[in-house]
Design a protein around this motif. Structure first.
Motif, mmCIF file in Angstrom:
data_model
loop_
_atom_site.group_PDB
_atom_site.id
_atom_site.type_symbol
_atom_site.label_atom_id
_atom_site.label_comp_id
_atom_site.label_asym_id
_atom_site.label_seq_id
_atom_site.Cartn_x
_atom_site.Cartn_y
_atom_site.Cartn_z
ATOM 1 N N THR A 107 0.832 -1.198 0.000
ATOM 2 C CA THR A 107 0.000 0.000 0.000
ATOM 3 C C THR A 107 0.867 1.248 0.000
ATOM 4 O OG1 THR A 107 -1.754 -1.172 1.205
ATOM 5 C CG2 THR A 107 -1.803 1.234 1.239
ATOM 6 N N GLU A 108 1.921 1.229 0.786
ATOM 7 C CA GLU A 108 2.832 2.380 0.816
ATOM 8 C C GLU A 108 3.533 2.548 -0.527
ATOM 9 O OE1 GLU A 108 4.448 5.740 2.308
ATOM 10 O OE2 GLU A 108 2.951 4.451 3.272
ATOM 11 N N LEU A 109 3.919 1.434 -1.156
ATOM 12 C CA LEU A 109 4.578 1.506 -2.461
ATOM 13 C C LEU A 109 3.622 2.043 -3.519
ATOM 14 C CD1 LEU A 109 7.341 0.832 -3.715
ATOM 15 C CD2 LEU A 109 6.423 -1.395 -4.338
ATOM 16 N N ALA A 110 2.387 1.599 -3.470
ATOM 17 C CA ALA A 110 1.401 2.106 -4.420
ATOM 18 C C ALA A 110 1.132 3.590 -4.189
ATOM 19 C CB ALA A 110 0.103 1.308 -4.297
ATOM 20 N N ALA A 111 1.139 4.023 -2.945
ATOM 21 C CA ALA A 111 0.906 5.436 -2.657
ATOM 22 C C ALA A 111 1.991 6.304 -3.270
ATOM 23 C CB ALA A 111 0.827 5.653 -1.149
ATOM 24 N N ARG A 112 3.237 5.834 -3.264
ATOM 25 C CA ARG A 112 4.338 6.623 -3.814
ATOM 26 C C ARG A 112 4.310 6.689 -5.336
ATOM 27 N NH1 ARG A 112 7.775 3.721 -0.201
ATOM 28 N NH2 ARG A 112 8.948 2.901 -1.988
#
Length: 459
Positions: A381-386
């Motif tokens: 989720t954090e990777l997708a947010a970036r």
């Protein structure tokens, strides 16, 4: 092959195919084997009982199927067959028409022929046709329809021809060598033209213009062409190059869009036409078609980092005829796309950020990103947010595969928590519940405040 183009033209079935006389004996039908067994039994009984009339009956019963085998084996007429598939690419659930053509290229008429085509079971039953008699130089055409609710690439063929004698004692099969392939692409649905980016140029025309010059000293001239306006002549360059030079006009540039499809096997549960993964594939196909119709330069990206149509043009489709070819290539890719063994979205992140070539970093950070995600843990989720950084706009559709499959929830963050994190990063993030109509989600994404931390909503 392509719609309207015949395949297998010139292919033939003749007496030299299928092996020798021993192979022809294997073509005896149940009736033929019964005649042969009855004849041998009658001949044995006639010998034991000393009955000459019974012996003649037994020899007749035994020799009749053998004579039919020899006659079919020595058949000298030749036939050629072809197949025409219209169209060669159909959406799931739609029908395609297959036309078979049989030509008798010999100087003798044919006998009773049975024509059958081999098709995968998902396309329906195997088609069979009986051709009574084909005159010398004659032609027969038959057709059938196939359909599949499952996307994929399905081979058609080879075409088989069965030769039979008038008594039905022997059937010999001759096969042609040609194949065709039917491509069943995902279902698509028309999408409403909504605004998905914050650019002043608006959504839909896909047009951005860049001046070819920023000043009199920063000009990229070109040679004069007949019909050019003389007011655009650049005299300094004309004096430098010794030929008439003109200033370039404003160059139109197409807005770019990337459709990201999460194909990780661990991100989806269930299978079949109503599964979450199939919904994501169909929605990605609808997005690609819609964006191409709106004039965008589009590419398809998966979690493996693979980009379609390819490295040319930065991985994006170009205009005109090449754009149609790229659209066909992307749809063919979605027709056969399956689950990947990847555990994360790092490769897709590198491709979006420009690490895979032709990313948004090279495009000036004004590309549109539309993503379809399966189950995401905290790290993904954090990777997708970036991924939202340096993009002109980003829309995400999240699928909870456990809910779609009707199974207990996984040990993952709730969907609302994942949506909130993506919205905080600037995504327009929406959840896709089971059976949701993608057109309504698309419309809702266009009416949602774009690029704000509180954007998004539930449908």
């Amino acid at each position: 092959m392509g719609a309207g183009a015949p395949s297998g033209a010139g292919g033939g079935a003749d007496r030299g195919q299928g092996g020798g006389l021993r192979a022809s004996l294997s073509g005896l039908t149940t009736r033929g084997r019964s005649f042969l067994a009855a004849g041998i039994a009658a001949a044995v009984c006639a010998y034991v009982l000393g009955q000459g009339a019974l012996l003649r009956v037994g020899l007749l019963l035994a020799l009749l199927p053998l004579l039919c085998v020899y006659a079919l084996h020595r058949t000298r007429y030749r036939v050629s067959g072809s197949r025409r598939l219209t169209p060669g690419r159909v959406p799931a659930g739609a029908e395609a028409r297959v036309q078979l053509r049989m030509d008798n290229t010999s100087r003798l008429p044919t006998g009773l022929l049975m024509l059958q085509d081999r098709v995968p079971y998902v396309l329906g039953p195997r088609p069979r046709f009986v051709l009574d008699r084909v005159e010398p130089g004659g032609r027969r055409e038959v057709s059938y329809r196939v359909r599949s609710d499952l996307r994929g690439r399905y081979p058609l063929g080879p075409l088989q021809l069965r030769l039979a004698d008038p008594f039905g004692l022997v059937e010999l099969t001759r096969s042609f060598s040609s194949f065709d392939t039917l491509t069943v692409i995902p279902r698509t649905e028309p999408l409403p033209p909504v605004r998905l980016s914050g650019e002043s140029s608006g959504y839909g025309d896909g047009s951005r213009r860049s001046l070819a010059l920023a000043g009199d000293d920063d000009v990229i001239p070109r040679g004069y062409r007949r019909g050019d306006d003389l007011r655009r002549v650049h005299w300094r360059s004309t004096a430098r190059y010794g030929e008439l030079m003109v200033r370039r006009e404003e160059q139109p540039q197409r807005s770019r869009a990337t459709v990201l499809l999460d194909t990780r096997q661990l991100a989806f549960e269930g299978a079949g036409p109503d599964s979450a993964f199939e919904w994501a594939v169909s929605a990605a196909a609808s997005s690609l078609v819609h964006l191409l119709e709106q004039g965008y330069a589009v590419r398809l990206l998966t979690d493996t980092g693979d980009s379609v149509p390819g490295p040319g043009g930065g991985g994006f489709s170009s205009g005109g005829h090449e754009s149609a070819e790229a659209a066909g290539l992307m749809m063919d890719t979605l027709a056969v796309v399956g689950h990947s063994d990847g555990a994360g979205l790092s490769r897709a992140y590198d491709a979006v950020r420009g690490g895979g070539g032709g990313g948004f970093g090279e495009a000036g950070g004004d590309g549109l990103l539309i993503a379809f995600f399966g189950d995401l843990d905290d790290v993904q989720t954090e990777l997708a947010a970036r991924m939202r950084q340096r993009t002109g706009g980003a829309v995400a559709f999240l699928l909870d595969s456990a809910t779609w499959a009707g199974q207990p929830a996984r040990d993952l963050p709730p969907v609302e928590q994942r949506l909130h994190r993506l919205r905080d990063a600037g995504w327009t993030a929406l959840a896709a519940p089971p059976g949701a109509a993608f057109g309504e989600l698309w419309r809702h994404a266009g009416t949602t405040a774009f690029g704000t931390g509180t954007s998004g909503g539930r449908v």
